[in-house]
Enzyme design. Sequence first.
Site, PDB file in Angstrom:
ATOM      1  N   ASP A  42      65.992  25.914  58.134  1.00  0.00           N
ATOM      2  CA  ASP A  42      67.169  26.517  57.514  1.00  0.00           C
ATOM      3  C   ASP A  42      66.940  28.016  57.325  1.00  0.00           C
ATOM      4  OD1 ASP A  42      68.197  23.980  57.326  1.00  0.00           O
ATOM      5  OD2 ASP A  42      67.623  23.711  55.220  1.00  0.00           O
TER       6      ASP A  42
HETATM    7  N1  URA Z   1      64.413  20.163  55.776  1.00  0.00           N
HETATM    8  C1  URA Z   1      65.299  20.977  55.181  1.00  0.00           C
HETATM    9  O1  URA Z   1      66.038  20.573  54.306  1.00  0.00           O
HETATM   10  N2  URA Z   1      65.342  22.261  55.602  1.00  0.00           N
HETATM   11  C2  URA Z   1      64.524  22.765  56.558  1.00  0.00           C
HETATM   12  O2  URA Z   1      64.602  23.946  56.868  1.00  0.00           O
HETATM   13  C3  URA Z   1      63.613  21.892  57.145  1.00  0.00           C
HETATM   14  C4  URA Z   1      63.576  20.590  56.738  1.00  0.00           C
END
Ligand code: URA
Length: 235
Positions: A103
């Site tokens: 993310d």
């Molecule tokens: N899980 C999440 O919620 N975000 C990420 O960036 C990676 C795994």
Amino acid sequence: MRIDKLLAHTGYGTRKEVKKLVKQGAVEADGIKIKSFSAQVNPDKEVITVKGETVEYREFIYLMMNKPPGVISATEDDMHETVVNILELEDIVRQPFPVGRLDKDTEGLLILTNDGKFAHGITSPKKHVSKVYEAVLDQTVTEEDKKRFAEGIVLDDGYETKPARLEQIDSEKMLVHITISEGKFHQVKRMCHAVGKEVLFLKRIQIGGIVLDPKLETGEYRDLRDEEIEELQNS
Ligand code: URA
């Protein structure tokens, strides 16, 4: 590409070490000594040698990045800076892409490569490559939460996750390690949300047997070592 980059990529040492080799006059292109470590060479057309030994140019690039927050895991984006934008130009020209996604606000271990088969081997759902995340939550986890992670959690869209591991690292700081073997959208955040906790900070620290190099500050990256590439290929 620059000769120092080519030699660093092909295992002749760090950038500093290969600069030394050039200075010593040990590096030649088509039999002519290269005088500057910033000299441009074309490894597809010229025979590059180090102390008379021909350099085997590798087609692929494999990078380990400590992704900073605020940057998108994509090759391009109209609005935001991407993980490819923050690479050096000589790496960008080799057209790497991120292997899987983190993310925008997530930090940590991200692999970039231009080797599609290698990337697929890591992201393919059939491979179940494990990923370890360090997270700070808004509450302390319970034994019941750990049990639910171990059994698999039903997410908001009804999907039941594969068994995952939730480890308490520091209960005062609400720091945990979470190990998952799949990569659903926002998976860690959604798994935590499902047990009534919110993720305040998230950082990936391991993929398969590869651990984020503690020497890499956020935003920094380095070439993966041969043994790390092999490890991921065998994950
Ligand atoms: N899980 C999440 O919620 N975000 C990420 O960036 C990676 C795994």
